[in-house]
Design a protein around this motif. Structure first.
Motif, short mmCIF file in Angstrom:
data_model
loop_
_atom_site.label_atom_id
_atom_site.label_comp_id
_atom_site.label_asym_id
_atom_site.label_seq_id
_atom_site.Cartn_x
_atom_site.Cartn_y
_atom_site.Cartn_z
N GLN A 79 5.98 38.06 -28.81
CA GLN A 79 4.56 38.28 -29.10
C GLN A 79 4.40 39.15 -30.33
O GLN A 79 5.01 40.22 -30.45
CB GLN A 79 3.87 38.93 -27.91
N ALA B 100 -2.50 39.18 -29.22
CA ALA B 100 -1.10 38.83 -29.42
C ALA B 100 -0.96 37.34 -29.70
O ALA B 100 -1.63 36.51 -29.07
CB ALA B 100 -0.26 39.20 -28.21
N THR C 162 1.88 34.47 -29.51
CA THR C 162 3.20 34.21 -28.94
C THR C 162 3.94 33.21 -29.80
O THR C 162 3.45 32.11 -30.05
CB THR C 162 3.08 33.70 -27.50
#
Length: 917
Positions: free
Chosen positions: A435, A451, A453
């Motif tokens: 992340q 975040a 990923t």
């Protein structure tokens, strides 16, 4: 011979006029007094007055016999001495000299009084001073043109009411400009004409008017008009705006008026008797807004969360309305637009529109720049899509901030990995998965993104295969093969024996394993990024098997053989089973007679307690159970697509499908698709399926294609001519497989429903174009128009008379409504039984009442009579006419010449040309 005598004649004749002249009022009565003396030996036989002084021997006219005097003069005298004459209702024409005459019984006894009486007739009139000024003392005088014989008594009247004055003068003091009274005087019952005073005065009642009235809009033209009451009329008009002289004249015109012309205007009018100023007239010039400007408060930097006021100002009359725009969108109304707790979305260009009923104007744009810390922070990846191991990518941080973001910082988990708007990773590997976040900041604050990923994808690697249990594998046991590998995304596993796929999944279990299961097994591990094959694992199984002939055809004799993978050391006893039940055969072969295609039995053999796998016979046969299905199911509407599918039972499967419509081949293949199907595709369809062992035809499938009405037509019964009063039936027909509804229209109006439309006792109002609309649930269609032409005899027959402006004759014209048009017009004179003329027009030569009869092939009608009066003066008349009927045009002209001979009281008529209609 007349003897003209004076007062006393030498021979004793005498005429004495008491007054030689008399003055009297027109319309009054008077007496002319007179005495006379005849000779003593004469007897008066006639005495009268006359206006003529006669010297000849003829007798002058008696005044009493004159029509102009008859009833107005009366002789009051006698035959001895008195010769007075009485006048009544004296007129101006009576003004003359009058003489008295008497005639005696003796020869030559005719005598006329010399000198006579001079009668003067006068009018009464009121004398008014030539110049009367308001406030003056005025004297009116009652005058005559001659001195009345009698002393008169005067009577004065004002507006018909008598006044106290009885002299010839009336004194008025002082007179007003409003004096509109009517004055007259009377004497001896006679009235003078009425007079009014022409009172002179300075201007008063001054007023100002404006044209056009109503609202005054900038750019228009306006005229101010000054009016006042004055005698003599006002000579000078002067216009003032405030205290400034702006114009002279009765009217003041302002062209292309502007707002600077607004203000108070006065008019000053004057004549020789004074001047006066009008009340002020206020000129209010309306105009659209101008000089529109926008200001902002507070000034300086605008930070998100603060409040801001935008204020609009402009010049406009009447007062303006304000509307606020951001870009092209309206955001507020009113002179001030307040934005509380301002945010970045409020940034942009603002304009104010100032408007009134006369127009509008837009201000210059004001740019609003709202400062704020970073927000809407986001992270994007490039290239987008899946991230493959070994590729390169860029992470880019973006955010909304004002002023723009100054610092970007990158984190993987909690670890700082980079700085800058973009973070580049080259030759990425699976260890880079995780992340990532971006932190952006400016002078007003900072914010961290959500975040992102990072999932690094790669194909399978490190693939391996294991077997459990390990060691020698006996037939009938269970065996599990297991495959493992490393990959992202997770893999799919496929098990392959030789070249055939036999199973899926991480593990592949074979229960009750048999000899057919022996061989080499591989595991193939795959994801969308690639695949990898494991090393081969060899599986060796000890087993029994039943051998079946390679090719079994329905009806054949078939032998099954029980075999082992190795030679047994002892002579075995064989047992055969069908569907789990033992059979009588005990050798290694089982004989089956005339096998059927329906044979689905399972066969196996057993030796020394070991069972072979079960087998079934693959019996080959030609097609049977052939059927046809249709898609989509339900109603089939023209224009759609339809697919017919053929299915049948056959081994091997059917190799050829042939489609027939009726007896005609229309297609090949398991399916037959008809795109944009039409009514011609309706019919019976069959499918013929075939393989190497035979062929079979399906039952017929009937295809019924539905469609909206078409080929619509309209017929009329009975055909031929349609005569008013008959009955007519219109019939509509159309091509349709679905039930239809019929609607009838005349022009655009709906008149009936149903396949037929009957009009009983038809009339001319039924003439026109008829159409039929045929409709079903799939659509509708309108027929071509059928024109109905109703024939009827003449009606509304009317005869009219026209006299040419320069002619003394009359032309009669006949008009009517008929179908077909009137073929014959005949003219009759009332009282007669035979026609006097024919054709659309007829010239009447004699006075009388005339009527026309209009006729076509369906009947006739008579008009009302027209009365004609013909003047017998000399006439030359030309009449032309045109009659149209039954498609034939006939034109004619008739010429008549008529002469009236006054002396002989005879009329002669000569026809110089004749062409009947």
């Amino acid at each position: 011979m007349y003897c003209v005598a004076g007062v006393v004649a030498q021979d004793g004749w005498a005429v004495n006029y008491n007054s030689k002249s008399v003055c009297t009022l027109k319309g009054s009565a008077l007496s002319m007094e007179c005495t006379y003396t005849p000779p003593s030996n004469h007897s008066v036989q006639k005495a009268f007055w006359t206006k003529e002084l006669v010297t000849s021997g003829s007798e002058p006219p008696d005044l009493s016999d004159d029509p102009e005097y008859r009833g107005r003069v009366q002789y009051l005298g006698d035959e001895h001495r008195d010769c007075s004459l009485r006048f009544k209702n004296v007129t101006e024409t009576d003004q003359s000299k009058y003489y008295f005459i008497f005639i005696t019984n003796q020869p030559g006894g005719k005598y006329q009084g010399a000198g006579g009486v001079d009668l003067s007739v006068t009018d009464l009139q009121v004398e008014v001073p030539e110049r009367v000024i308001a406030g003056d003392n005025v004297t009116l005088t009652c005058k005559t043109t001659c001195s009345l014989t009698v002393r008169p008594t005067f009577t004065w009247y004002r507006n018909g009411s008598s006044l106290s004055s009885s002299t010839d003068q009336l004194h008025l003091q002082p007179v007003s400009s409003d004096n509109k009274d009517r004055y007259h005087c009377a004497v001896l019952g006679q009235n003078s004409p009425e007079v009014t005073l022409n009172v002179r005065y300075g201007p008063k009642n001054i007023s100002v008017s404006i044209s056009p009235s109503g609202k005054i809009v900038e750019g228009s033209s306006v005229t101010l008009t000054c009016s006042s009451d004055a005698n003599p009329p006002v000579q000078n008009y002067t216009w003032l705006k405030g205290t400034s002289l702006v114009a002279e004249g009765e009217t003041y015109t302002m062209k292309n008026i502007s707002s600077v012309d607004s203000g108070e205007y006065k008019c000053r009018s004057s004549n020789e008797h004074g001047q006066k100023l009008s009340e002020a007239l206020t000129l209010n010039v309306l105009h659209p807004p101008k000089s529109v400007s926008v200001s902002i408060s507070p000034s300086g930097e605008i930070v998100e969360g603060s409040s801001v006021n935008l204020t609009c100002s402009s010049d406009g009359n009447p007062p303006v309305e304000y509307n606020w725009f951001k870009g092209t969108s309206i955001v507020g109304k009113g002179e001030t637009y307040t934005m509380k707790n301002i945010s970045s979305v409020d940034s942009g260009q603002y304009k104010c529109r100032s408007s009134n009923e006369h127009g509008e104007k837009l201000s210059e744009a004001l740019n609003l720049n709202v400062l704020y810390p970073p927000k809407n922070i986001s992270v994007s990846i490039s290239p987008s899509g899946e991230i493959m191991e070994g590729s390169s990518l860029n992470l880019t941080c973006s955010s909304d901030a004002n002023p723009p973001v100054q610092n970007y910082t990158w984190f993987k988990g909690a670890s700082l990995v980079a700085e800058g708007e973009t973070y580049t990773m080259k030759n990425i590997s699976s260890v880079d998965s995780g992340q990532y976040k971006c932190r952006s900041s400016n002078e007003h604050g900072e914010k961290v993104s959500e975040a992102l990923t990072l999932n690094v994808l790669y194909p399978p690697k490190n693939i391996s295969v294991s077997v459990s249990p390990y060691g020698e594998i006996m037939e009938g046991r269970s065996v599990t093969l297991t495959c493992s590998s490393d990959a992202n995304p997770p893999v799919e596993y496929n098990w392959i024996k030789g070249t055939s796929s036999v199973g899926k999944g991480e593990t592949y279990t074979m229960k009750n394993i048999s000899s057919v299961d022996r061989g080499e097994y591989n595991c193939r591990s795959s994801n969308k990024h690639g695949e990898k094959l494991s090393e081969a694992l060899t599986l060796n199984v000890l087993y029994l098997q039943v051998e079946v002939p390679e090719r079994v055809i329905e009806g054949d004799e078939v032998t099954l053989t029980c075999k082992t993978t190795c030679s047994l050391t002892v002579t075995p006893t064989f047992t055969w089973y069908r569907n789990g039940s033992s059979l009588s055969s005990s050798t290694d072969q089982l004989h089956l007679h005339s096998v059927s295609s329906d044979n689905k039995d399972r066969y196996n053999c057993a030796v020394l307690g070991q069972n072979s796998p079960e087998v079934t016979l693959n019996v080959r046969y030609g097609p049977k159970s052939v059927s046809v299905s249709i898609s989509p199911s339900g109603e089939i509407v023209e224009g759609r697509s339809v697919t017919l599918t053929c299915s049948s039972d056959a081994n091997p499967p059917v190799q050829n499908y042939t489609w027939f419509k009726g007896a005609s081949s229309v297609g090949k293949g398991e399916t037959y698709t008809m795109n944009n199907i039409s009514s011609v595709d309706s019919g019976e369809y069959k499918c013929r399926s075939s393989n190497e062992h035979g062929q079979k035809l399906s039952e017929a499938l009937t295809l019924n294609v539905l469609y909206p009405p078409k080929n619509i037509s309209v017929s009329v019964s009975p055909s031929g001519k349609i005569v008013e009063g008959s009955s007519v039936t219109l019939t509509c027909s159309s091509d349709s497989v679905s039930p239809v509804e019929y609607h009838w229209f005349k022009g655009t109006s709906s008149v009936a429903k149903g396949e037929t439309y009957t009009m009983k006792k038809i009339s001319s109002v039924n003439r026109g174009e008829y159409k039929c609309r045929s409709s079903n649930k799939h659509g509708e269609k309108l027929s071509e128009a059928l024109t109905l032409n109703v024939l009827y005899p003449p009606r509304n027959v009317r005869a009219t008379s026209i006299r040419a402006p320069d002619s003394k004759s009359e032309t009669l014209t006949c008009s009517s409504d008929a179908n077909p048009p009137v073929q014959n017009y005949n003219w009759f004179k009332e009282g007669g039984s035979s026609p006097v003329g024919s054709g659309h027009s007829y010239m009447a030569l004699q006075s009388g009442s005339y009527y026309c009869v209009a006729q076509n092939e369906h009947g006739s009608q008579k008009s009302a009579a027209v009365t004609v009066k013909v003047n017998p003066n000399n006439i030359l008349v030309v009449v032309t006419g045109v009659v149209v009927g039954l498609g034939v045009v006939v034109a004619g002209a008739v010429f008549f010449y008529c002469r009236h001979v006054r002396k002989s009281k005879q009329q002669h008529l000569a026809r110089v040309g004749d062409l009947d209609y």
